[in-house]
Design an enzyme around this catalytic site. Sequence first.
Site, mmCIF file in Angstrom:
data_model
loop_
_atom_site.group_PDB
_atom_site.id
_atom_site.type_symbol
_atom_site.label_atom_id
_atom_site.label_comp_id
_atom_site.label_asym_id
_atom_site.label_seq_id
_atom_site.Cartn_x
_atom_site.Cartn_y
_atom_site.Cartn_z
ATOM 1 N N GLY A 1 0.746 -1.254 -0.026
ATOM 2 C CA GLY A 1 0.079 -0.037 0.072
ATOM 3 C C GLY A 1 0.880 1.299 0.103
ATOM 4 O O GLY A 1 1.267 1.826 -1.106
ATOM 5 N N GLU B 1 -2.814 14.201 -8.217
ATOM 6 C CA GLU B 1 -3.874 13.465 -7.630
ATOM 7 C C GLU B 1 -3.959 14.198 -6.115
ATOM 8 O O GLU B 1 -5.106 14.294 -5.501
ATOM 9 C CB GLU B 1 -3.692 12.027 -7.295
ATOM 10 C CG GLU B 1 -4.780 11.356 -6.506
ATOM 11 C CD GLU B 1 -4.350 9.944 -6.108
ATOM 12 O OE1 GLU B 1 -3.327 9.250 -6.650
ATOM 13 O OE2 GLU B 1 -4.971 9.440 -5.399
HETATM 14 C C1 LIG Z 1 -11.682 3.847 -0.564
HETATM 15 C C2 LIG Z 1 -10.394 3.539 -1.304
HETATM 16 C C3 LIG Z 1 -10.207 3.789 -2.681
HETATM 17 C C4 LIG Z 1 -8.971 3.649 -3.090
HETATM 18 N N1 LIG Z 1 -8.675 3.748 -4.237
HETATM 19 C C5 LIG Z 1 -7.449 3.186 -5.192
HETATM 20 C C6 LIG Z 1 -7.329 3.423 -6.304
HETATM 21 O O1 LIG Z 1 -8.116 3.735 -7.171
HETATM 22 N N2 LIG Z 1 -6.160 2.964 -6.975
HETATM 23 C C7 LIG Z 1 -5.053 2.413 -5.992
HETATM 24 O O2 LIG Z 1 -4.030 1.997 -6.545
HETATM 25 N N3 LIG Z 1 -5.499 2.368 -4.559
HETATM 26 C C8 LIG Z 1 -6.406 2.933 -4.082
HETATM 27 N N4 LIG Z 1 -6.470 3.079 -2.651
HETATM 28 C C9 LIG Z 1 -5.668 2.380 -1.800
HETATM 29 C C10 LIG Z 1 -4.805 3.695 -0.996
HETATM 30 O O3 LIG Z 1 -4.127 4.219 -1.953
HETATM 31 C C11 LIG Z 1 -4.267 2.883 0.183
HETATM 32 O O4 LIG Z 1 -4.947 2.366 1.049
HETATM 33 C C12 LIG Z 1 -3.150 3.685 0.922
HETATM 34 O O5 LIG Z 1 -2.026 3.906 -0.169
HETATM 35 C C13 LIG Z 1 -2.663 3.109 1.942
HETATM 36 O O6 LIG Z 1 -2.148 1.738 1.744
HETATM 37 P P1 LIG Z 1 -2.720 0.519 2.839
HETATM 38 O O7 LIG Z 1 -4.174 0.594 2.756
HETATM 39 O O8 LIG Z 1 -2.174 -0.658 2.263
HETATM 40 O O9 LIG Z 1 -2.170 0.851 4.276
HETATM 41 P P2 LIG Z 1 -0.544 0.573 4.732
HETATM 42 O O10 LIG Z 1 0.408 0.985 3.806
HETATM 43 O O11 LIG Z 1 -0.596 -0.847 5.263
HETATM 44 O O12 LIG Z 1 -0.505 1.572 5.996
HETATM 45 C C14 LIG Z 1 -1.006 1.309 7.284
HETATM 46 C C15 LIG Z 1 -0.541 2.311 8.430
HETATM 47 O O13 LIG Z 1 0.827 2.104 8.341
HETATM 48 C C16 LIG Z 1 1.056 3.311 8.345
HETATM 49 N N5 LIG Z 1 2.601 3.448 7.539
HETATM 50 C C17 LIG Z 1 3.027 2.700 6.436
HETATM 51 N N6 LIG Z 1 4.157 2.898 6.168
HETATM 52 C C18 LIG Z 1 4.813 3.783 7.054
HETATM 53 C C19 LIG Z 1 5.948 4.403 7.386
HETATM 54 N N7 LIG Z 1 6.746 4.192 6.533
HETATM 55 N N8 LIG Z 1 6.031 5.348 8.315
HETATM 56 C C20 LIG Z 1 4.875 5.580 9.223
HETATM 57 N N9 LIG Z 1 3.686 5.070 8.997
HETATM 58 C C21 LIG Z 1 3.583 4.030 7.795
HETATM 59 C C22 LIG Z 1 0.331 4.154 7.367
HETATM 60 O O14 LIG Z 1 0.481 5.555 7.440
HETATM 61 C C23 LIG Z 1 -0.959 3.468 7.672
HETATM 62 O O15 LIG Z 1 -1.293 4.502 9.008
HETATM 63 C C24 LIG Z 1 -7.765 3.120 -2.154
HETATM 64 C C25 LIG Z 1 -8.150 2.887 -0.828
HETATM 65 C C26 LIG Z 1 -9.275 3.191 -0.465
HETATM 66 C C27 LIG Z 1 -9.493 3.021 1.230
#
Ligand SMILES: Cc1cc2nc3c(=O)[nH]c(=O)nc-3n(C[C@H](O)[C@H](O)[C@H](O)COP(=O)(O)OP(=O)(O)OC[C@H]3O[C@@H](n4cnc5c(N)ncnc54)[C@H](O)[C@@H]3O)c2cc1C
Length: 383
Positions: A131, A242
């Site tokens: 993510g 974006e």
């Molecule tokens: C409704 C919705 C629509 C979306 N639409 C799209 C889309 O059209 N296309 C697409 O590709 N994606 C899409 N996304 C995905 C979105 O971009 C990701 O959810 C987002 O980038 C976070 O990734 P993750 O959910 O895997 O969280 P994770 O990366 O697992 O993060 C979990 C937590 O850990 C924290 N964290 C992670 N790494 C670090 C770090 N290095 N330092 C400090 N904190 C950290 C994060 O900030 C977060 O609080 C969508 C998400 C949602 C919920």
Amino acid sequence: MDFRITDDQLELRDMVRKFARQELAPKAAEIDLSCEFPKENWQKMADLGLLGMMIPEEYGGFESDVLTFCICMEEVAYACASTSLSYLAHTVLCAYNLSQNGSEEQKKKYLPGLCDGSKMGCLCITEPDSGSDALGMQTFAEERGDKWILNGSKTFITNAPIADVFLVYARSDRNDRNRGITQFIIERDTPGLSTGEPFHKMGNRASPTSEVFFENCEVPAENIVIGPNQALGILMGNLDVERAVGGAMGVGGAQAALDRAVDYAKTRIQFDQPIIMHEMVLDKVAEMATSIEAARLLTHKAAWLCDQGEPCTESASYAKLFSAQMAQKATYEAVQILGGYGYMQEYEVERFMRDARLGTIGGGTNEVQKLIIAREVVKRSMG
Ligand SMILES: Cc1cc2nc3c(=O)[nH]c(=O)nc-3n(C[C@H](O)[C@H](O)[C@H](O)COP(=O)(O)OP(=O)(O)OC[C@H]3O[C@@H](n4cnc5c(N)ncnc54)[C@H](O)[C@@H]3O)c2cc1C
């Protein structure tokens, strides 16, 4: 320095405002409950030229700049957060990305349909195990003659359940984590591509989101948009636009919450006077209005920098981070001003609060924005 928006931008903003408040807003509560994408409204947006806002005229677009798009996006988000999320994914993540990076053939083939509403677009970056760490993606594209075979899956993809055109980032070199990434354009009916059931979400519920699966999905080499192994720059660059637009979405939702709260507070009588006369309510109104304006200015500046072709990564992160934080607070306070009524669906501010939550996660979490900003600050401090 001139902070005024131009007469043309004003005229367009008023047109979008009128449309959004008359057509989108009245359906927003109903589609939040039914989780149904508003197809009729979408077509009306296409007919008004809104789906092709940042696309060159020769491909059926309106050819606006990023700032003008942000001004319009604020109006759409004010009226309906679900529509604004699908609008972002379709118009910015898919169509604009393709218009910036696609070949002439790809642009001629896909952009007119994306602008006139006959095709729906989405962008696939996020995977179940990558993510925030987008470059950890594992969906793999293997070259076989003049074809590429994709295997893997994406998740949380906005518009995927209803999309016709999928812009997909995939790993094309396992030995080069950062640069081994290629972008493909893939049509829905391509064998090996499928989508999951729409997720049940907290907010933006009428904007459908699902997984996307690739099982020996065969894509002709001509469907490579950027690559092989050259997509890193555009993956990062498109995120700047974006994020600026994400700032506008937070501003629109928060402004709707403020306006709703003020209207309510003028008519709700407690202790023999409208609650708007109570200083602690006025304090909330002032805090909300000030932070909304600050987020709007950060957003407009980030968009303007993108339009000038100047570095805008840090400014876009300022806009997105501040706007997301501001929208949490503003929508929370709107619920507070409406008291018990604010907690009830009928008064809609609870929906605004649920919708605003995504701003801190999608398009890069708040923590990721802080990492980007802090990295730039530290870099500058080293001269
Ligand atoms: C409704 C919705 C629509 C979306 N639409 C799209 C889309 O059209 N296309 C697409 O590709 N994606 C899409 N996304 C995905 C979105 O971009 C990701 O959810 C987002 O980038 C976070 O990734 P993750 O959910 O895997 O969280 P994770 O990366 O697992 O993060 C979990 C937590 O850990 C924290 N964290 C992670 N790494 C670090 C770090 N290095 N330092 C400090 N904190 C950290 C994060 O900030 C977060 O609080 C969508 C998400 C949602 C919920």
